[in-house]
Enzyme design. Structure first.
Site, PDB file in Angstrom:
ATOM      1  N   ILE B 146       0.831  -1.200   0.000  1.00 16.63           N
ATOM      2  CA  ILE B 146       0.000   0.000   0.000  1.00 16.63           C
ATOM      3  C   ILE B 146       0.868   1.254   0.000  1.00 16.63           C
ATOM      4  O   ILE B 146       1.739   1.410   0.862  1.00 16.63           O
ATOM      5  CB  ILE B 146      -0.945  -0.011   1.213  1.00 16.63           C
ATOM      6  CG1 ILE B 146      -1.930  -1.171   1.078  1.00 16.63           C
ATOM      7  CG2 ILE B 146      -1.666   1.317   1.346  1.00 16.63           C
ATOM      8  CD1 ILE B 146      -2.839  -1.368   2.265  1.00 16.63           C
ATOM      9  N   CYS B 147       0.600   2.135  -0.950  1.00 18.51           N
ATOM     10  CA  CYS B 147       1.279   3.435  -1.055  1.00 18.51           C
ATOM     11  C   CYS B 147       2.800   3.221  -1.088  1.00 18.51           C
ATOM     12  O   CYS B 147       3.303   2.523  -1.967  1.00 18.51           O
ATOM     13  CB  CYS B 147       0.819   4.325   0.097  1.00 18.51           C
ATOM     14  SG  CYS B 147       1.335   6.036  -0.063  1.00 18.51           S
ATOM     15  N   GLN B 148       3.525   3.781  -0.143  1.00 16.72           N
ATOM     16  CA  GLN B 148       4.973   3.583  -0.107  1.00 16.72           C
ATOM     17  C   GLN B 148       5.289   2.091   0.081  1.00 16.72           C
ATOM     18  O   GLN B 148       6.266   1.572  -0.469  1.00 16.72           O
ATOM     19  CB  GLN B 148       5.565   4.391   1.054  1.00 16.72           C
ATOM     20  CG  GLN B 148       7.070   4.340   1.150  1.00 16.72           C
ATOM     21  CD  GLN B 148       7.570   4.932   2.454  1.00 16.72           C
ATOM     22  OE1 GLN B 148       6.877   4.905   3.477  1.00 16.72           O
ATOM     23  NE2 GLN B 148       8.762   5.494   2.432  1.00 16.72           N
TER      24      GLN B 148
END
Lengths: 402, 353
Positions: B146-148
């Site tokens: 997720i995301c980074q």
């Protein structure tokens, strides 16, 4: 509408508004703002009344900061709603009211007609680290330094206090650079605020179509928010903003760095542990942990190699002809050595070893892995392996690679 | 036609109502205690330094044969995926039969300042993947980044393709240099060496400030004015406060990892341009040959869709699927639409592989 009538309406509205507000406050906290209090001071009074909101203090602070601006805005727009300023043309009057509404009485002149800057500065809460906050916190210190006639800071440094003098010079220079950078940043924020009103007027014009008209203060405010975000985004993705933002962050960081160095110097003089020393310890600890982990991995690889070697020797022993067949006694050793040097054989060994690490279902030891993959194929000495046989051995390992 | 038709009396009523709600609302705020989050039961599986690997427990036994590991970003707390009972990606994945693990990175302190991306990706993530795989006696697991954490997952899947069966990325930046990426634009003028050398770990407050200023008017003011509307609704107010807590409950960033992430990803755009190394291991998206599901949000202001979409042209797999979610960076976990659409889409996609 005549000017007199408009003013009367406005005053009546204000009175109604104030009375209701007082009632609401009285119900909530048991007291009301003094009747003669101007509305904006009343807001401050309100903030104080609601100062302690238990475990939700932070949220309450932010809520109050937002509400204060919005109430001011509504107050300004109520004047327009009552027809006070419609002479300028309906859209223009509302835009002016909106613009005026953001100008809280007594606020910094730099925030005049600059609602985005006001929001950036006005956001409250513990630990908020905006550009303005650091500048505001440090400004008194640097102002005092200047006031105290520290003109010697501009002079060439020499003598016993040379290093200190140079450091102070750097610190002041860094702060001056930071303020300069901040000025450029604020200029771009002002630009986005100004642009927000232009976009707002465009958006208003789009609402002239039947069925799309604005019929509440909140809807008007929300429309401006859309315009403000659009204006800000235009500025914030520009190359100019990248440069200015980078400059202000870097300048701010240099100020922090200079202050840190000064604190370290004082700490060292007083025999206190410093950040640098702690960092040094943390760095060493981290390096040690890495070495430890690497050593662990190296040891595991070494053990695996040992197992492979032992296995090879065992295989060679199995493969060795019966004593009746005369062969040079050094042959197996020579063969092992030569096998290790032949690239395909090494590749094969690597492929066999891999599942031991990657695949746990094969078992916990190399021998288990070999067994799971089919002992007969592995049982063949590498040097005698035919291409087909090699494929058979390495296939499970390759499944793990896919 | 005049675009504004605001009746004076109605405007006055509106202003009064606002003030009344605000005054009454402060009473409600005072009465509220700390909000809780993370309602799904979980057990600790593995712990290392400040990291904890959890396995979530659903009402029924998982039916999926391959476990799924969620790798969240370092910049916020991972309980966003299990915020509350009716807003939980995890709970809905469990309900679909998935077996869900999550890495909680904890809160780094100054002793973690020298943690690098090598430590995070080749160290922590690798060991967590191995732990999960060993528990289930499988060679490969499913990874959801997720995301980074998605960017980390891409790196991991590229370095260790033999360990990942299916890769799912959510709101993950891939091309960091698209013109509408505000955050990237800002970081590219930064002297990140000076920044990390000075700050050590990057304080969470500083990170939060940066995120808030991506949409300053909406996030610093409009949001709180909207809060007045729900002050008299305890449930809604608690939902708001839970989200507020998540937004500001951020860990500091380990300095060296931050330095490398900004330099290699934001400034160097090396995921796309190539040349990215994590420790001594080269990362190439072409080595990602397992099936990939890339989920991103249409209105994401932190990771614009333009940053996520390019994954398709850079990965080595031929089995690539995209899911475009109508919502924002946070809505993709907590909105009602997200609860209905995202977990089932993930489950169905996995089921076909």
């Amino acid at each position: 509408m005549s000017e007199k009538k408009s003013t009367q309406d406005w005053q009546a509205l204000q009175q109604q508004y104030w009375n209701a507000w007082s009632d609401a406050t009285r119900q909530a906290v048991g007291q009301a703002p003094a009747p003669a209090t101007p509305w904006h001071e009343g807001l401050e009074q309100w903030s104080r009344m609601f100062a302690d909101s238990g475990k939700q203090n932070e949220t309450a602070d932010r809520l109050m900061a937002g509400a204060k601006n919005y109430v001011a805005l509504m107050h300004s727009m109520l004047g327009t709603a009552s027809g006070k300023n419609v002479e300028a043309g309906p859209s223009q009057a509302w835009t002016d009211a909106l613009r005026e509404g953001f100008n809280l009485p007594g606020a910094d002149a730099a925030l005049l007609n600059n609602p985005v800057a006001a929001m950036l500065r006005g956001f409250s809460g513990q630990g908020v680290q905006g550009f303005e906050q650091l500048s505001a916190n440090l400004a008194p210190f640097f102002a005092q330094a200047r006031q105290e006639g520290m003109s010697w800071l501009q002079a060439p440094a020499f003598g016993y206090a040379r290093e200190h003098q140079e450091h102070y010079q750097k610190m002041l220079a860094a702060f001056a650079e930071y303020q300069e950078a901040l000025k450029h940043y604020n200029a771009l924020i002002l630009k986005s605020s100004e642009r927000s009103f232009a976009i707002f007027e465009d958006k208003l014009a789009e609402r002239a179509e039947p069925g799309r008209q604005i019929d509440s203060l909140r809807a008007l405010y929300d429309l401006w928010v859309d315009a403000a975000e659009q204006a800000y985004a235009e500025v914030a993705v520009s190359d100019e903003f990248r440069k200015v933002y980078g400059d202000v962050v870097n300048a701010q960081t240099r100020v922090r760095s200079q202050i840190q160095q000064e604190v370290e110097r004082i700490g060292t003089d007083l025999g206190m542990p410093t950040r640098t020393e702690l960092n040094s310890v943390h760095k060493r600890l981290h390096e040690l942990r890495r070495e430890f982990r690497n050593a662990d991995a190296v040891a595991e690889i070494k053990a695996l190699r040992g197992e492979v070697q032992a296995l090879k020797q065992a295989l060679l022993r199995q493969d060795r002809p019966e004593p009746s067949v005369h062969k040079p006694t050094v042959a197996p050793k020579t063969r092992v050595a030569s096998t290790r040097k032949v690239a395909p054989a090494r590749k094969h060994v690597a492929a066999v070893v891999q599942p031991r690490v990657a695949s746990k279902h094969s078992g916990d030891t190399f021998n288990d892995a070999i067994t799971a993959m089919g002992g007969s194929a592995v049982g063949e000495p590498t040097r005698n392996k035919q291409p087909g046989a090699r494929k058979k051995v390495s296939a499970p390992a390759r499944r793990g690679d896919a | 036609m005049n675009p504004i038709r605001i009746d004076p009396q109605k405007a006055l009523d509106e202003a009064l109502r606002f003030n009344q709600k605000l005054a009454a609302g402060f009473k409600s705020l005072r009465a509220l205690d700390e909000v809780n989050y993370g309602t799904t039961a979980k057990e600790e599986i593995y712990r290392e330094d400040k990291l904890v690997l959890y396995r979530f427990k659903g009402a029924n036994k998982p039916t999926a044969k391959t476990p799924m590991l969620i790798t969240y970003a370092l910049v916020n707390r991972p309980y966003m995926v299990d915020l509350q009972d009716d807003r939980s990606l995890v709970k809905n994945l469990l309900a679909q039969g998935e077996d869900v693990y999550l890495i909680d990175w904890g809160y780094p302190d100054q002793s973690d300042r020298y943690l690098t991306l090598d430590d995070y990706i080749n160290g922590y993530i690798k060991r967590c993947v191995d732990v999960v795989a060993k528990r289930h006696e499988v060679e490969k697991i499913n990874l959801l980044g997720i995301c980074q954490g998605g960017a980390f997952s891409l790196c991991f899947a590229s370095i260790y393709p033999e360990k990942i069966k299916n890769l799912i990325t959510m709101v993950t930046p891939v091309d960091f240099h698209t013109p509408d990426n505000m955050l990237s634009n800002w970081t590219r003028g930064m002297d990140v060496d000076l920044f990390v050398d000075t700050l050590g770990n990057v304080p969470a407050d500083l990170m939060n400030w940066c995120y808030l200023t991506l949409k300053p008017v909406r996030l610093l003011q409009q949001k709180y004015i909207g809060l007045v509307d729900i002050l008299d609704d305890k449930t809604e107010l608690e939902n708001f406060l839970r989200m507020e807590k998540w937004i500001f409950d951020s860990p500091d960033q380990a300095g060296e990892a931050f330095r490398q992430f900004v330099k290699d990803f934001y400034q160097g755009n090396k995921l796309v341009n190539g040349g990215l190394k994590i420790g001594d291991k080269q990362v190439s998206l072409k080595k990602i040959t397992m099936p990939v599901l890339n989920i991103f949000a249409e209105q994401d202001h932190l990771v614009p869709p333009s940053a996520s979409r390019p994954l398709k042209q850079h990965v080595g797999t031929k089995d690539y699927t995209e899911l475009v979610f109508k919502g924002g960076h946070i809505g993709i976990y907590v909105s009602g639409r997200a609860q209905r659409e995202v977990p089932s889409a993930i489950h169905d996609w996995l089921g076909q592989r």
